[in-house]
Design an enzyme around this catalytic site. Structure first.
Site, PDB file in Angstrom:
ATOM      1  N   ASP A  47       0.812  -1.214   0.000  1.00  0.00           N
ATOM      2  CA  ASP A  47       0.000   0.000   0.000  1.00  0.00           C
ATOM      3  C   ASP A  47       0.849   1.268   0.000  1.00  0.00           C
ATOM      4  OD1 ASP A  47       1.033  -0.294   2.506  1.00  0.00           O
ATOM      5  OD2 ASP A  47      -0.831   0.088   3.590  1.00  0.00           O
ATOM      6  N   HIS A  95      25.204   3.324 -17.268  1.00  0.00           N
ATOM      7  CA  HIS A  95      24.090   3.671 -16.385  1.00  0.00           C
ATOM      8  C   HIS A  95      24.264   3.027 -15.014  1.00  0.00           C
ATOM      9  CE1 HIS A  95      21.152   4.812 -19.881  1.00  0.00           C
ATOM     10  NE2 HIS A  95      22.095   5.713 -19.678  1.00  0.00           N
ATOM     11  N   ASP A 149      27.078  11.576 -12.706  1.00  0.00           N
ATOM     12  CA  ASP A 149      26.076  12.050 -13.674  1.00  0.00           C
ATOM     13  C   ASP A 149      24.796  12.251 -12.883  1.00  0.00           C
ATOM     14  OD1 ASP A 149      24.168  12.383 -15.678  1.00  0.00           O
ATOM     15  OD2 ASP A 149      25.076  10.917 -17.021  1.00  0.00           O
ATOM     16  N   ASP A 158      20.971  18.254 -16.193  1.00  0.00           N
ATOM     17  CA  ASP A 158      21.702  17.018 -16.471  1.00  0.00           C
ATOM     18  C   ASP A 158      23.183  17.356 -16.622  1.00  0.00           C
ATOM     19  OD1 ASP A 158      22.494  14.499 -17.226  1.00  0.00           O
ATOM     20  OD2 ASP A 158      21.259  14.383 -19.022  1.00  0.00           O
ATOM     21  N   HIS A 205      28.024   5.872 -27.267  1.00  0.00           N
ATOM     22  CA  HIS A 205      26.749   6.600 -27.206  1.00  0.00           C
ATOM     23  C   HIS A 205      26.850   7.896 -28.002  1.00  0.00           C
ATOM     24  CE1 HIS A 205      28.306   9.529 -24.239  1.00  0.00           C
ATOM     25  NE2 HIS A 205      28.867   8.496 -23.619  1.00  0.00           N
ATOM     26  N   HIS A 256      21.296  14.901 -26.183  1.00  0.00           N
ATOM     27  CA  HIS A 256      19.863  14.638 -26.310  1.00  0.00           C
ATOM     28  C   HIS A 256      19.104  15.905 -25.921  1.00  0.00           C
ATOM     29  CE1 HIS A 256      19.720  14.319 -21.882  1.00  0.00           C
ATOM     30  NE2 HIS A 256      20.782  13.536 -21.981  1.00  0.00           N
ATOM     31  N   HIS A 266      15.381  13.112 -21.024  1.00  0.00           N
ATOM     32  CA  HIS A 266      15.484  12.846 -22.457  1.00  0.00           C
ATOM     33  C   HIS A 266      14.186  13.372 -23.055  1.00  0.00           C
ATOM     34  CE1 HIS A 266      18.541   9.332 -21.790  1.00  0.00           C
ATOM     35  NE2 HIS A 266      19.068  10.526 -21.614  1.00  0.00           N
ATOM     36  N   GLU A 312      27.600  15.794 -24.299  1.00  0.00           N
ATOM     37  CA  GLU A 312      28.195  14.870 -23.334  1.00  0.00           C
ATOM     38  C   GLU A 312      29.069  13.785 -23.979  1.00  0.00           C
ATOM     39  OE1 GLU A 312      25.392  12.014 -21.632  1.00  0.00           O
ATOM     40  OE2 GLU A 312      23.751  13.155 -22.524  1.00  0.00           O
ATOM     41  N   TYR A 346      35.526   5.356 -22.563  1.00  0.00           N
ATOM     42  CA  TYR A 346      35.416   4.289 -21.576  1.00  0.00           C
ATOM     43  C   TYR A 346      36.356   3.161 -22.003  1.00  0.00           C
ATOM     44  CZ  TYR A 346      31.200   7.080 -21.367  1.00  0.00           C
ATOM     45  OH  TYR A 346      30.318   8.143 -21.337  1.00  0.00           O
ATOM     46  N   ARG A 403      33.278  11.018 -18.649  1.00  0.00           N
ATOM     47  CA  ARG A 403      32.249  11.718 -19.417  1.00  0.00           C
ATOM     48  C   ARG A 403      32.165  13.142 -18.898  1.00  0.00           C
ATOM     49  NH1 ARG A 403      28.700   8.207 -19.030  1.00  0.00           N
ATOM     50  NH2 ARG A 403      27.314   8.952 -17.376  1.00  0.00           N
ATOM     51  N   GLU A 415      29.591  16.448 -19.308  1.00  0.00           N
ATOM     52  CA  GLU A 415      28.263  16.810 -19.835  1.00  0.00           C
ATOM     53  C   GLU A 415      27.805  18.160 -19.297  1.00  0.00           C
ATOM     54  OE1 GLU A 415      23.779  14.838 -20.067  1.00  0.00           O
ATOM     55  OE2 GLU A 415      25.183  14.182 -18.524  1.00  0.00           O
TER      56      GLU A 415
END
Length: 447
Positions: free
Chosen positions: A43, A246, A263, A274, A353, A357, A364, A394, A398, A415, A417
């Site tokens: 609940d 991710h 990130d 972002d 990647h 975006h 996104h 970004e 890697y 990275r 960004e």
């Protein structure tokens, strides 16, 4: 979110723009639900987040609401929402109720949510087109089909139901691509708060901390400056974890000599930020780390220089890609020529990647990356950028362990960004409240 009356004007203007397009298309009725509440377990519910398209047109954030727009000889904007309820409000907080909501949010009329079943089939009658998010949420789709059936039954008495259905989401995505001044101001606030949170993380980072401790610092900074939520689940990745795109903040320990990739961005008044930064746990980049880091920053600079009105969405990616690929060759991560590496896609081993975006109500955000219309002899051309668009830039690199990769680069994931607002002159990186250059990051961490 509580809005002063003056801030309702952008929502009213968006509804009017949408109804103008509906009229140009022949007119009809648009019906949009907000997002349903979702059970987390037993609940307990997930924190409620309204539907972005619904909010874009209404500013209304309560669950259990529907928007109806009728475009024709006379335009009408109607809201269906939960009525006032003393007992529920003791437990859940105050509701607007239909009467106050109509006045506060600028609707022509509002009705209790229980009136949907009776009124919607009647409102559908004699409307040429039904505009709705088609094939979306199953519960909402089921109600739309039921109302259409009821409108058809009423048609036997001389009224016709909508003969045509049009998915309204593509139109709303086009509208949302260009941010108005109110949206830009809100996104600047979100960017400032998120940049401050990243700077805080840099200042407090020490060897021996856990990833989740840094995540807690981010969340603290978001909330203490008024952000209502995170825009997405934060990534805090130490060492080799940064090579997982991710990776969620976990229990790994930040080790002396490793990098940590964060990130993370907050949501302010429903708009996302972002930001990604990668910095040394001990406050100083090693030689190999600095080489890959400076390469990533250079790629971002190249992408930002290619982000301007008249350029395409893909130009920034292509610019970043050339810099990254040449750097991979220079650092002996790849062999061959630049054109050969780009043509073969060998770079994707280390950069898999795209470079950005859309950004807005969703991290996104809505909007096609290619020009609207049918394809001619292949894919549709990439969309040209316009003033007022907001996107991320970004690039990353890697490097996982492999026999043909210099060991000094193993397990380094980087990275960088920032959020970019397209301006008349080019683009503005609105998240530069946190440093990006390696020397500036090292100086901040020394504080």
């Amino acid at each position: 979110m509580s809005l002063p009356s003056a801030d309702i004007a952008p929502f009213v203007a968006r509804r009017q723009r949408l109804m103008e397009r509906m009229r140009a298309d022949g007119g009809g009725i648009a019906i949009l639900p907000t997002a349903p509440e979702a059970i987390r377990n037993r609940d307990a519910e997930f924190p409620y987040r309204h539907d972005s398209d619904f909010f874009y047109l209404t500013g209304f954030t309560e669950p259990g609401a529907w928007l109806v727009l009728i475009a024709g000889a006379t335009d009408r904007a109607l809201l269906f929402c939960r009525p006032r309820h003393v007992e529920h409000e003791i437990w859940e907080g105050k509701r607007f109720g239909p009467e106050a909501a109509a006045e506060y949010f600028g609707f022509d009329d509002a009705h209790p949510i229980d009136a949907l079943e009776e009124l919607i089939p009647k409102l559908m009658q004699d409307q040429p087109t039904l505009y709705a998010p088609l094939a979306g949420d199953k519960r909402s789709d089921g109600r739309l089909h039921r109302w259409l059936a009821a409108a058809r039954d009423a048609g036997r008495a001389g009224h016709a139901p909508p003969a045509r259905q049009q998915d309204i989401r593509a139109w709303l995505a086009e509208m949302r691509l260009i941010k108005d001044p109110t949206e830009i101001a809100t996104m600047r606030r979100a960017a400032k708060i998120s940049a401050g949170a990243h700077a805080r993380a840099m200042r407090v980072t020490r060897p021996g901390m856990h990833e989740y401790e840094l995540e807690a610092e981010l969340l603290y900074e978001f909330r203490r400056h008024g952000a209502q939520a995170v825009a997405y689940n934060s990534i805090v990745a130490a060492g080799a974890n940064a090579c997982v795109l991710h990776y969620p903040a976990g229990e790994a320990v930040l080790r002396d000599g490793d990098l940590v990739l964060i990130d993370a961005g907050c949501e302010v008044d429903s708009y996302a930020s972002d930001i990604t930064r990668t910095f040394p746990v001990n406050g100083r980049y090693s030689g190999p780390q600095r080489a890959l880091y400076d390469l990533t920053v250079a790629a971002q600079q190249a992408a930002a220089a290619a982000t301007a009105p008249g350029r395409t969405f893909n130009d920034g990616h292509e610019a970043a890609l050339r810099v990254l690929a040449q750097g991979m060759l220079d650092l002996k991560l790849l062999k061959g020529s630049l054109d050969g590496v780009l043509e073969s896609g060998d770079y994707s081993r280390f950069y898999m990647h795209r470079t950005g975006h859309w950004l807005g109500l969703d991290v996104h955000d809505a909007g096609d990356y290619r020009q609207p219309g049918p394809a001619q002899g292949g894919d549709r051309p990439w969309r040209k950028l316009e003033r007022g668009m907001m996107l991320t830039i970004e690039p990353g690199i890697y490097v996982r362990p492999a026999d043909d990769v210099p060991e000094s680069y193993w397990n380094i994931g980087i990275r960088t960004e920032d959020d970019a607002l397209v301006t008349d002159e080019g683009c503005e990186l609105i998240t530069r409240g946190v440093p990006v250059e390696a020397t500036e990051i090292e100086a901040l961490m020394r504080e």
